[in-house]
Design a protein around this motif. Sequence first.
Motif, mmCIF file in Angstrom:
data_model
loop_
_atom_site.group_PDB
_atom_site.id
_atom_site.type_symbol
_atom_site.label_atom_id
_atom_site.label_comp_id
_atom_site.label_asym_id
_atom_site.label_seq_id
_atom_site.Cartn_x
_atom_site.Cartn_y
_atom_site.Cartn_z
ATOM 1 N N ALA A 214 13.150 8.204 -22.122
ATOM 2 C CA ALA A 214 13.745 8.930 -23.131
ATOM 3 C C ALA A 214 15.072 9.813 -22.617
ATOM 4 N N ILE A 215 15.064 10.381 -21.422
ATOM 5 C CA ILE A 215 15.943 11.016 -21.019
ATOM 6 C C ILE A 215 16.772 10.694 -19.696
ATOM 7 N N GLU A 216 16.304 9.640 -18.935
ATOM 8 C CA GLU A 216 16.866 9.090 -17.792
ATOM 9 C C GLU A 216 17.148 7.804 -17.821
ATOM 10 N N SER A 217 18.153 7.313 -17.202
ATOM 11 C CA SER A 217 18.683 5.843 -17.209
ATOM 12 C C SER A 217 18.221 5.052 -16.050
ATOM 13 N N GLN A 218 17.347 5.403 -15.262
ATOM 14 C CA GLN A 218 16.800 4.627 -14.011
ATOM 15 C C GLN A 218 15.191 4.990 -14.016
ATOM 16 N N LEU A 219 14.579 4.035 -14.061
ATOM 17 C CA LEU A 219 12.982 4.060 -13.741
ATOM 18 C C LEU A 219 12.515 3.666 -12.484
ATOM 19 N N ALA A 220 13.122 2.720 -11.762
ATOM 20 C CA ALA A 220 12.396 2.268 -10.690
ATOM 21 C C ALA A 220 13.615 2.269 -9.648
ATOM 22 N N PRO A 221 13.042 2.577 -8.329
ATOM 23 C CA PRO A 221 13.933 2.317 -7.227
ATOM 24 C C PRO A 221 14.582 1.381 -7.118
ATOM 25 N N SER A 223 15.907 -0.138 -3.966
ATOM 26 C CA SER A 223 15.931 -0.544 -2.483
ATOM 27 C C SER A 223 14.500 -0.242 -2.049
ATOM 28 N N ALA A 224 14.420 -1.140 -1.022
ATOM 29 C CA ALA A 224 12.985 -0.977 -0.042
ATOM 30 C C ALA A 224 13.002 0.401 0.369
ATOM 31 N N ALA A 225 14.120 1.121 0.785
ATOM 32 C CA ALA A 225 13.994 2.717 1.175
ATOM 33 C C ALA A 225 13.549 3.432 0.126
ATOM 34 N N GLY A 226 14.056 3.075 -1.117
ATOM 35 C CA GLY A 226 13.752 3.822 -2.208
ATOM 36 C C GLY A 226 12.106 3.863 -2.829
ATOM 37 N N TRP A 227 11.641 2.682 -2.529
ATOM 38 C CA TRP A 227 10.315 2.475 -2.891
ATOM 39 C C TRP A 227 9.432 3.045 -1.773
ATOM 40 N N GLY A 228 10.021 3.146 -0.533
ATOM 41 C CA GLY A 228 9.200 3.840 0.501
ATOM 42 C C GLY A 228 9.090 5.309 0.370
ATOM 43 N N LYS A 229 10.099 5.911 -0.221
ATOM 44 C CA LYS A 229 9.894 7.269 -0.497
ATOM 45 C C LYS A 229 8.953 7.618 -1.562
ATOM 46 N N VAL A 230 9.165 6.816 -2.604
ATOM 47 C CA VAL A 230 8.094 7.354 -3.988
ATOM 48 C C VAL A 230 6.548 7.071 -3.420
ATOM 49 N N ILE A 231 6.415 5.774 -2.622
ATOM 50 C CA ILE A 231 5.133 5.613 -1.959
ATOM 51 C C ILE A 231 4.693 6.806 -1.303
ATOM 52 N N MET A 232 5.592 7.052 -0.089
ATOM 53 C CA MET A 232 5.359 8.149 0.684
ATOM 54 C C MET A 232 5.004 9.682 0.071
ATOM 55 N N LEU A 233 5.725 9.784 -1.015
ATOM 56 C CA LEU A 233 5.683 11.001 -1.908
ATOM 57 C C LEU A 233 4.130 11.166 -2.359
ATOM 58 N N ALA A 234 3.865 10.027 -2.898
ATOM 59 C CA ALA A 234 2.297 9.906 -3.560
ATOM 60 C C ALA A 234 1.336 10.195 -2.532
ATOM 61 N N ILE A 235 1.664 9.651 -1.347
ATOM 62 C CA ILE A 235 0.581 9.636 -0.330
ATOM 63 C C ILE A 235 0.519 10.996 0.383
ATOM 64 N N PHE A 236 1.678 11.513 0.625
ATOM 65 C CA PHE A 236 1.785 12.762 1.549
ATOM 66 C C PHE A 236 1.564 13.792 0.542
ATOM 67 N N SER A 237 1.857 13.944 -0.567
ATOM 68 C CA SER A 237 1.885 15.161 -1.541
ATOM 69 C C SER A 237 0.662 14.989 -2.473
ATOM 70 N N GLN A 238 0.426 14.050 -2.954
ATOM 71 C CA GLN A 238 -0.528 13.991 -4.012
ATOM 72 C C GLN A 238 -1.980 13.667 -3.407
ATOM 73 N N VAL A 239 -2.101 12.970 -2.386
ATOM 74 C CA VAL A 239 -3.377 12.622 -1.725
ATOM 75 C C VAL A 239 -3.415 13.391 -0.468
ATOM 76 N N LEU A 240 -2.875 13.214 0.439
ATOM 77 C CA LEU A 240 -3.185 13.683 1.864
ATOM 78 C C LEU A 240 -3.008 15.360 1.754
ATOM 79 N N GLY A 241 -1.929 15.698 1.151
ATOM 80 C CA GLY A 241 -1.812 17.014 1.009
ATOM 81 C C GLY A 241 -2.972 18.102 0.233
ATOM 82 N N HIS A 242 -3.121 17.512 -0.852
ATOM 83 C CA HIS A 242 -4.371 18.154 -1.568
ATOM 84 C C HIS A 242 -5.714 18.111 -1.122
ATOM 85 N N ALA A 243 -5.768 16.917 -0.529
ATOM 86 C CA ALA A 243 -7.140 16.507 0.320
ATOM 87 C C ALA A 243 -7.239 17.456 1.583
ATOM 88 N N CYS A 244 -6.251 17.628 2.541
ATOM 89 C CA CYS A 244 -6.488 18.571 3.502
ATOM 90 C C CYS A 244 -6.669 20.038 3.112
#
Length: 298
Positions: A214-221, A223-244
């Motif tokens: 509704a608000i933004e013009s882009q949904l998906a990354p 480039s491969a680097a862009g996908w790498g960042k959102v995947i690492m964001l999910a793993i680092f911040s949402q999974v590993l960070g909270h698990a630790c």
Amino acid sequence: MQYIETHKKKPSISRKFLAGPIVAALGVICIAMGAILAASSETPPIATAFWRMAIAAPICLMLALLGGARDTLQSLQALLSARWAWVAGTAVAFTLIFWYTGQRLSSVASTSALHNMALILIITVGWLITGCKPRAMTVLGVTAAFSGAALLALHSGNLSERAVQGDALAFAAAASVAVYYSTVTRLSDMAGAWTIMVAVSVVAAPILLVCTLAIESQLAPVSAAGWGKVIMLAIFSQVLGHACLAHAARRLGAVGVSSAALAEPAVAALLAMALLAAPIAALQILGIMLVAVGIWFS
């Protein structure tokens, strides 16, 4: 033989003593790294938040299923039938919308510090509702925290409209986090931590997707680097960070982990300087210190 047995026990005691602080430190670093990844993502802020939740959900589900598939699925069904799970998931969605959007307008350092003020808001609202007279140290802590927030709003010595809007959004994120903390505790008796994270993600991800479309013009990354960042964001911040942090809480307790989390804005600021070449002003440093001291004394 007596000496050998005694000698073998000492390293295990030392490792047990150090395990809590080390795991807590790793959790803080992972969450701080998540802030950097979100700020530098090539997708808009709300889309970045969506991918964080959408990618983390199946990972958390797999980890939850390790504890027993049948029990996990039953607990997940019960959670999604509870109104508090929907409140918690909605609060997480708006937390990420406010926080990640604020990062793009202000700085990683100030928005991370303001985002951490959820505990102060819970305490303040508690005073207003119950009318209980607070301790002197608590009053000092809240005063210090709000003073730090004011300094962060004045960072770099000027009142840039863009920066003030970003800091205001980060403060709104803290209010949403306070709602999340106040509701998610009601779910702890219904399921384990991983299952709760799945339920929260199931609620939050669709909200973030609708807001992105509704608000933004882009949904998906793009480039491969862009996908790498959102995947690492999910793993680092949402999974590993909270698990630790959850693991460290078993050894250090909630107070110990909360104290360790005070370092997150400072770590995020240092990582932003190193990885994003983001400058940090003296007022920002002082503001971060005041917020940390305020949360500590509260």
